[in-house]
Design a protein around this motif. Structure first.
Motif, PDB file in Angstrom:
ATOM      1  N   PHE A  41      45.343  73.111  82.035  1.00  0.00           N
ATOM      2  CA  PHE A  41      44.539  72.289  81.127  1.00  0.00           C
ATOM      3  C   PHE A  41      44.361  70.885  81.718  1.00  0.00           C
ATOM      4  N   PHE A  42      45.471  70.326  82.206  1.00  0.00           N
ATOM      5  CA  PHE A  42      45.460  68.981  82.785  1.00  0.00           C
ATOM      6  C   PHE A  42      44.550  68.934  84.021  1.00  0.00           C
ATOM      7  N   ILE A  43      44.726  69.911  84.940  1.00  0.00           N
ATOM      8  CA  ILE A  43      43.925  69.959  86.180  1.00  0.00           C
ATOM      9  C   ILE A  43      42.442  70.085  85.835  1.00  0.00           C
ATOM     10  N   PHE A  44      42.133  70.958  84.872  1.00  0.00           N
ATOM     11  CA  PHE A  44      40.738  71.216  84.500  1.00  0.00           C
ATOM     12  C   PHE A  44      40.073  69.926  83.999  1.00  0.00           C
ATOM     13  N   PHE A  45      40.748  69.207  83.082  1.00  0.00           N
ATOM     14  CA  PHE A  45      40.121  68.005  82.526  1.00  0.00           C
ATOM     15  C   PHE A  45      40.093  66.854  83.511  1.00  0.00           C
ATOM     16  N   ARG A  46      41.051  66.818  84.412  1.00  0.00           N
ATOM     17  CA  ARG A  46      40.998  65.793  85.469  1.00  0.00           C
ATOM     18  C   ARG A  46      39.798  66.021  86.365  1.00  0.00           C
ATOM     19  N   SER A  47      39.549  67.283  86.731  1.00  0.00           N
ATOM     20  CA  SER A  47      38.400  67.604  87.585  1.00  0.00           C
ATOM     21  C   SER A  47      37.102  67.280  86.862  1.00  0.00           C
ATOM     22  N   LEU A  48      37.054  67.640  85.572  1.00  0.00           N
ATOM     23  CA  LEU A  48      35.844  67.333  84.781  1.00  0.00           C
ATOM     24  C   LEU A  48      35.582  65.830  84.779  1.00  0.00           C
ATOM     25  N   TRP A  49      36.653  65.062  84.612  1.00  0.00           N
ATOM     26  CA  TRP A  49      36.536  63.602  84.581  1.00  0.00           C
ATOM     27  C   TRP A  49      36.050  63.067  85.924  1.00  0.00           C
ATOM     28  N   ASP A  50      36.561  63.651  87.035  1.00  0.00           N
ATOM     29  CA  ASP A  50      36.109  63.233  88.372  1.00  0.00           C
ATOM     30  C   ASP A  50      34.617  63.494  88.545  1.00  0.00           C
ATOM     31  N   VAL A  51      34.167  64.669  88.091  1.00  0.00           N
ATOM     32  CA  VAL A  51      32.749  65.025  88.208  1.00  0.00           C
ATOM     33  C   VAL A  51      31.903  64.046  87.379  1.00  0.00           C
ATOM     34  N   ALA A  52      32.369  63.736  86.164  1.00  0.00           N
ATOM     35  CA  ALA A  52      31.615  62.828  85.284  1.00  0.00           C
ATOM     36  C   ALA A  52      31.511  61.438  85.918  1.00  0.00           C
ATOM     37  N   ARG A  53      32.617  60.967  86.492  1.00  0.00           N
ATOM     38  CA  ARG A  53      32.615  59.645  87.138  1.00  0.00           C
ATOM     39  C   ARG A  53      31.643  59.617  88.299  1.00  0.00           C
ATOM     40  N   PHE A  54      31.669  60.688  89.091  1.00  0.00           N
ATOM     41  CA  PHE A  54      30.780  60.804  90.245  1.00  0.00           C
ATOM     42  C   PHE A  54      29.320  60.770  89.782  1.00  0.00           C
ATOM     43  N   ALA A  55      29.031  61.513  88.696  1.00  0.00           N
ATOM     44  CA  ALA A  55      27.656  61.578  88.163  1.00  0.00           C
ATOM     45  C   ALA A  55      27.200  60.198  87.692  1.00  0.00           C
ATOM     46  N   MET A  56      28.139  59.380  87.247  1.00  0.00           N
ATOM     47  CA  MET A  56      27.792  58.040  86.767  1.00  0.00           C
ATOM     48  C   MET A  56      27.695  57.031  87.921  1.00  0.00           C
ATOM     49  N   GLY A  57      27.897  57.491  89.171  1.00  0.00           N
ATOM     50  CA  GLY A  57      27.780  56.592  90.328  1.00  0.00           C
ATOM     51  C   GLY A  57      29.038  55.802  90.618  1.00  0.00           C
ATOM     52  N   GLN A  58      30.154  56.179  89.981  1.00  0.00           N
ATOM     53  CA  GLN A  58      31.413  55.479  90.262  1.00  0.00           C
ATOM     54  C   GLN A  58      31.837  55.784  91.693  1.00  0.00           C
ATOM     55  N   GLU A  59      32.298  54.768  92.390  1.00  0.00           N
ATOM     56  CA  GLU A  59      32.808  54.957  93.758  1.00  0.00           C
ATOM     57  C   GLU A  59      34.157  54.259  93.883  1.00  0.00           C
TER      58      GLU A  59
ATOM     59  N   LEU B 113      39.736  49.993  94.921  1.00  0.00           N
ATOM     60  CA  LEU B 113      38.909  49.429  93.850  1.00  0.00           C
ATOM     61  C   LEU B 113      37.871  50.449  93.417  1.00  0.00           C
ATOM     62  N   GLU B 114      37.612  50.476  92.115  1.00  0.00           N
ATOM     63  CA  GLU B 114      36.627  51.433  91.597  1.00  0.00           C
ATOM     64  C   GLU B 114      35.566  50.699  90.782  1.00  0.00           C
ATOM     65  N   LYS B 115      34.326  51.129  90.993  1.00  0.00           N
ATOM     66  CA  LYS B 115      33.188  50.524  90.269  1.00  0.00           C
ATOM     67  C   LYS B 115      31.954  51.357  90.621  1.00  0.00           C
ATOM     68  N   VAL B 116      30.873  51.206  89.879  1.00  0.00           N
ATOM     69  CA  VAL B 116      29.607  51.808  90.297  1.00  0.00           C
ATOM     70  C   VAL B 116      29.203  51.123  91.608  1.00  0.00           C
ATOM     71  N   ASN B 117      28.830  51.923  92.619  1.00  0.00           N
ATOM     72  CA  ASN B 117      28.450  51.397  93.944  1.00  0.00           C
ATOM     73  C   ASN B 117      29.504  50.434  94.511  1.00  0.00           C
ATOM     74  N   ALA B 118      30.760  50.828  94.402  1.00  0.00           N
ATOM     75  CA  ALA B 118      31.871  49.936  94.765  1.00  0.00           C
ATOM     76  C   ALA B 118      31.824  49.446  96.213  1.00  0.00           C
TER      77      ALA B 118
END
Ligand code: GDP
Length: 170
Positions: free
Chosen positions: A20-38, A111-116
């Motif tokens: 459950f933990f791995i699944f939601f962590r991966s989902l969160w990574d995908v969502a961050r990537f889709a939002m342009g987080q780097e 450091l993390e941010k959109v277009n970091a």
């Protein structure tokens, strides 16, 4: 030998929690990537640490909307500095660069941010503090082309390599 039922149930429960933990962590990574987080990699160099500018630089990083995902204060070893700046090994300033980077403690950060990557390079300013734009960290805290206060990855690919160089656990 018969495995007790409670051992099986507990095992399945723990495995389920883990999945459950791995699944939601991966989902969160995908969502961050889709939002342009780097993620990018940054160093506060020995000159800025020695000048006690660490706090001011970190404050500015947070004011500019970066999230500090990881940070530690380390003493770079000569072989580490040579490897990290290996791309410059044929330049005449290479030995000075390695000597400078090992002259005192540094702060390494993720450091993390959109277009970091670009955002951090923009905040740092030009390599030469005398040519850096007004208000950039190198203009504010650097004193020369060699003692220029901060480092930042110059591409997303290098950012990932540099992050794993200093933070293999990430
Ligand atoms: P950066 O990406 O802006 O840091 O610049 P580079 O990747 O070109 O250079 C890496 C680091 O080497 C710089 O941040 C400086 O600390 C140092 N450096 C670059 N050019 C020179 C130079 O001409 N002379 C000296 N002494 N150091 C330099």
């Amino acid at each position: 030998m018969q495995v007790p039922r409670w051992v099986v149930v507990t095992g399945v429960f723990i495995a389920g929690l883990f999945a459950f933990f791995i699944f939601f962590r991966s989902l969160w990574d995908v969502a961050r990537f889709a939002m342009g987080q780097e993620r990018t990699f940054a160093i506060i160099k020995p000159d800025a640490v020695a000048a006690r500018s660490t706090g001011k630089i970190i404050d500015r990083i947070e004011q500019e909307g970066f999230l500090i995902k990881a940070m530690k204060k380390i003493d770079l070893q000569k072989d580490q500095a040579e490897k990290f700046y290996g791309v410059h090994k044929d330049k005449e300033f290479f030995s000075d660069l390695v000597a400078f980077m090992t002259s005192g403690p540094v702060i390494v950060m993720v450091l993390e941010k959109v277009n970091a990557v670009k955002a951090w390079r923009d905040l740092m300013g030009s390599t030469d503090p005398h040519k850096a734009a007004e208000g950039t960290l190198r203009q504010l805290f650097g004193t020369s082309i060699s003692q220029n206060a901060v480092h930042g990855s110059d591409s997303l690919q290098n950012a990932e390599q540099e992050i794993s160089f200093f933070f293999p656990e990430l």
